[in-house]
Scaffold this motif. Sequence first.
Motif, PDB file in Angstrom:
ATOM      1  N   LEU A   1      84.560  23.965   3.205  1.00  0.00           N
ATOM      2  CA  LEU A   1      84.239  24.582   1.884  1.00  0.00           C
ATOM      3  C   LEU A   1      83.114  23.991   1.306  1.00  0.00           C
ATOM      4  CD1 LEU A   1      87.660  24.990   0.315  1.00  0.00           C
ATOM      5  CD2 LEU A   1      86.394  26.729   1.086  1.00  0.00           C
ATOM      6  N   ASN A   2      82.218  23.607   2.097  1.00  0.00           N
ATOM      7  CA  ASN A   2      80.788  22.550   1.447  1.00  0.00           C
ATOM      8  C   ASN A   2      81.302  21.348   0.705  1.00  0.00           C
ATOM      9  OD1 ASN A   2      78.626  24.429   2.511  1.00  0.00           O
ATOM     10  ND2 ASN A   2      79.704  25.867   1.275  1.00  0.00           N
ATOM     11  N   LEU A   3      82.454  20.801   1.217  1.00  0.00           N
ATOM     12  CA  LEU A   3      83.047  19.612   0.970  1.00  0.00           C
ATOM     13  C   LEU A   3      82.957  18.441   1.789  1.00  0.00           C
ATOM     14  CD1 LEU A   3      85.821  20.904  -1.327  1.00  0.00           C
ATOM     15  CD2 LEU A   3      83.811  19.861  -2.362  1.00  0.00           C
ATOM     16  N   SER A   4      82.984  17.192   1.434  1.00  0.00           N
ATOM     17  CA  SER A   4      83.360  16.312   2.154  1.00  0.00           C
ATOM     18  C   SER A   4      84.328  15.130   1.829  1.00  0.00           C
ATOM     19  CB  SER A   4      81.820  15.564   2.856  1.00  0.00           C
ATOM     20  OG  SER A   4      81.347  14.897   1.466  1.00  0.00           O
TER      21      SER A   4
ATOM     22  N   PRO B   1      76.829  17.046  -8.478  1.00  0.00           N
ATOM     23  CA  PRO B   1      77.582  16.485  -7.778  1.00  0.00           C
ATOM     24  C   PRO B   1      79.068  16.212  -8.309  1.00  0.00           C
ATOM     25  CG  PRO B   1      76.025  14.915  -8.819  1.00  0.00           C
ATOM     26  CD  PRO B   1      75.754  16.518  -9.308  1.00  0.00           C
ATOM     27  N   LEU B   2      79.939  16.054  -7.275  1.00  0.00           N
ATOM     28  CA  LEU B   2      81.156  15.961  -7.613  1.00  0.00           C
ATOM     29  C   LEU B   2      81.985  14.653  -7.043  1.00  0.00           C
ATOM     30  CD1 LEU B   2      83.994  17.043  -8.899  1.00  0.00           C
ATOM     31  CD2 LEU B   2      84.414  17.972  -6.911  1.00  0.00           C
ATOM     32  N   SER B   3      82.567  13.916  -7.439  1.00  0.00           N
ATOM     33  CA  SER B   3      83.433  12.951  -6.887  1.00  0.00           C
ATOM     34  C   SER B   3      84.903  12.953  -7.172  1.00  0.00           C
ATOM     35  CB  SER B   3      82.748  11.647  -6.802  1.00  0.00           C
ATOM     36  OG  SER B   3      83.425  10.731  -6.207  1.00  0.00           O
ATOM     37  N   LEU B   4      85.841  13.302  -6.416  1.00  0.00           N
ATOM     38  CA  LEU B   4      87.228  13.140  -6.910  1.00  0.00           C
ATOM     39  C   LEU B   4      87.864  11.995  -6.107  1.00  0.00           C
ATOM     40  CD1 LEU B   4      88.472  16.884  -7.007  1.00  0.00           C
ATOM     41  CD2 LEU B   4      87.697  15.357  -8.910  1.00  0.00           C
ATOM     42  N   GLY B   5      88.596  11.382  -6.636  1.00  0.00           N
ATOM     43  CA  GLY B   5      89.310   9.960  -6.066  1.00  0.00           C
ATOM     44  C   GLY B   5      90.778  10.024  -5.988  1.00  0.00           C
TER      45      GLY B   5
ATOM     46  N   SER C   1      84.150  14.816  -2.045  1.00  0.00           N
ATOM     47  CA  SER C   1      83.067  14.662  -2.733  1.00  0.00           C
ATOM     48  C   SER C   1      81.974  16.036  -2.318  1.00  0.00           C
ATOM     49  CB  SER C   1      82.184  13.482  -2.515  1.00  0.00           C
ATOM     50  OG  SER C   1      81.710  13.361  -1.205  1.00  0.00           O
ATOM     51  N   THR C   2      81.074  16.365  -3.200  1.00  0.00           N
ATOM     52  CA  THR C   2      80.026  17.261  -2.666  1.00  0.00           C
ATOM     53  C   THR C   2      78.822  17.017  -3.488  1.00  0.00           C
ATOM     54  OG1 THR C   2      79.338  19.500  -2.249  1.00  0.00           O
ATOM     55  CG2 THR C   2      80.650  19.006  -4.138  1.00  0.00           C
ATOM     56  N   GLU C   3      77.613  17.161  -2.834  1.00  0.00           N
ATOM     57  CA  GLU C   3      76.378  17.046  -3.548  1.00  0.00           C
ATOM     58  C   GLU C   3      75.769  18.275  -4.464  1.00  0.00           C
ATOM     59  OE1 GLU C   3      73.269  15.712  -0.933  1.00  0.00           O
ATOM     60  OE2 GLU C   3      74.047  13.922  -0.552  1.00  0.00           O
ATOM     61  N   LYS C   4      76.215  19.375  -4.150  1.00  0.00           N
ATOM     62  CA  LYS C   4      76.193  20.452  -4.943  1.00  0.00           C
ATOM     63  C   LYS C   4      77.287  21.560  -5.038  1.00  0.00           C
ATOM     64  CE  LYS C   4      71.188  20.960  -3.960  1.00  0.00           C
ATOM     65  NZ  LYS C   4      70.041  21.974  -3.330  1.00  0.00           N
ATOM     66  N   LEU C   5      77.834  21.322  -6.384  1.00  0.00           N
ATOM     67  CA  LEU C   5      79.037  22.366  -6.714  1.00  0.00           C
ATOM     68  C   LEU C   5      78.717  23.732  -6.523  1.00  0.00           C
ATOM     69  CD1 LEU C   5      80.672  20.302  -9.441  1.00  0.00           C
ATOM     70  CD2 LEU C   5      81.784  21.000  -7.346  1.00  0.00           C
ATOM     71  N   LEU C   6      79.659  24.762  -5.955  1.00  0.00           N
ATOM     72  CA  LEU C   6      79.546  25.944  -6.278  1.00  0.00           C
ATOM     73  C   LEU C   6      80.758  26.579  -7.214  1.00  0.00           C
ATOM     74  CD1 LEU C   6      79.428  26.856  -2.282  1.00  0.00           C
ATOM     75  CD2 LEU C   6      77.548  26.544  -3.771  1.00  0.00           C
ATOM     76  N   LEU C   7      80.257  27.942  -7.791  1.00  0.00           N
ATOM     77  CA  LEU C   7      81.604  28.317  -8.630  1.00  0.00           C
ATOM     78  C   LEU C   7      82.789  28.246  -7.741  1.00  0.00           C
ATOM     79  CD1 LEU C   7      79.628  31.225 -10.454  1.00  0.00           C
ATOM     80  CD2 LEU C   7      80.348  29.009 -11.301  1.00  0.00           C
TER      81      LEU C   7
END
Lengths: 108, 111
Positions: B62-65, B18-22, B77-83
């Motif tokens: 881009l499969n991001l929210s 997962p990813l979270s940017l703020g 954020s996203t729950e599953k990062l892609l390359l």
Amino acid sequence: GDKVKQSPSALSLQEGTNSALRCNFSIAATTVQWFLQNPRGSLMNLFYLVPGTKENGRLKSAFDSKESYSTLHIRDAQLEDSGTYFCAADNMGYKLTFGTGTSLLVDP
Amino acid sequence: AQTIHQWPVAEIKAVGSPLSLGCTIKGKSSPNLYWYWQATGGTLQQLFYSITVGQVESVVQLNLSASRPKDDQFILSTEKLLLSHSGFYLCAWGIQENTLYFGEGSRLIVV
């Protein structure tokens, strides 16, 4: 294809010389902004333009909405002018379309 | 004076994690907020924008929210990062349709 195309894609200048960057739009832009991205990645806003011209120090920019282009003139280039220049067109309110960028290197 | 702060500055993450940017803006109430993504050597692609708390509009999938839980905060954020998520993420603020001011960015490498 690219909706906002910039030319040239790369440019090398001697310190103290002048140059012009151009941005051509295939979308109906209502306003244009110009940014300079430094090597660390942060963007600095240079101009916000409605159709017309603006000048700020050694920089001058023009936007012609009828002919769908904008220009950025750099006078007396300095080393700190190096970086990537982006124009960005606004034609749908809150959506800004960025150009392809011009990478500028100023040599001493 | 207005300030915009992005975090983290850089991250290396595994595919599928997962990813979270703020992004936090101080000194300006009710700004319009924007997320942009930039591939290495490429142009900026607008991802999301938000005009008010709780409301986010997607510009490209881009499969991001994104979410705006507070007036001064914008989260990507996203729950599953892609390359393909690798790149440079920039947050920006503006008032109505005027000049955009960008943060320092968050660099993401997905391995």
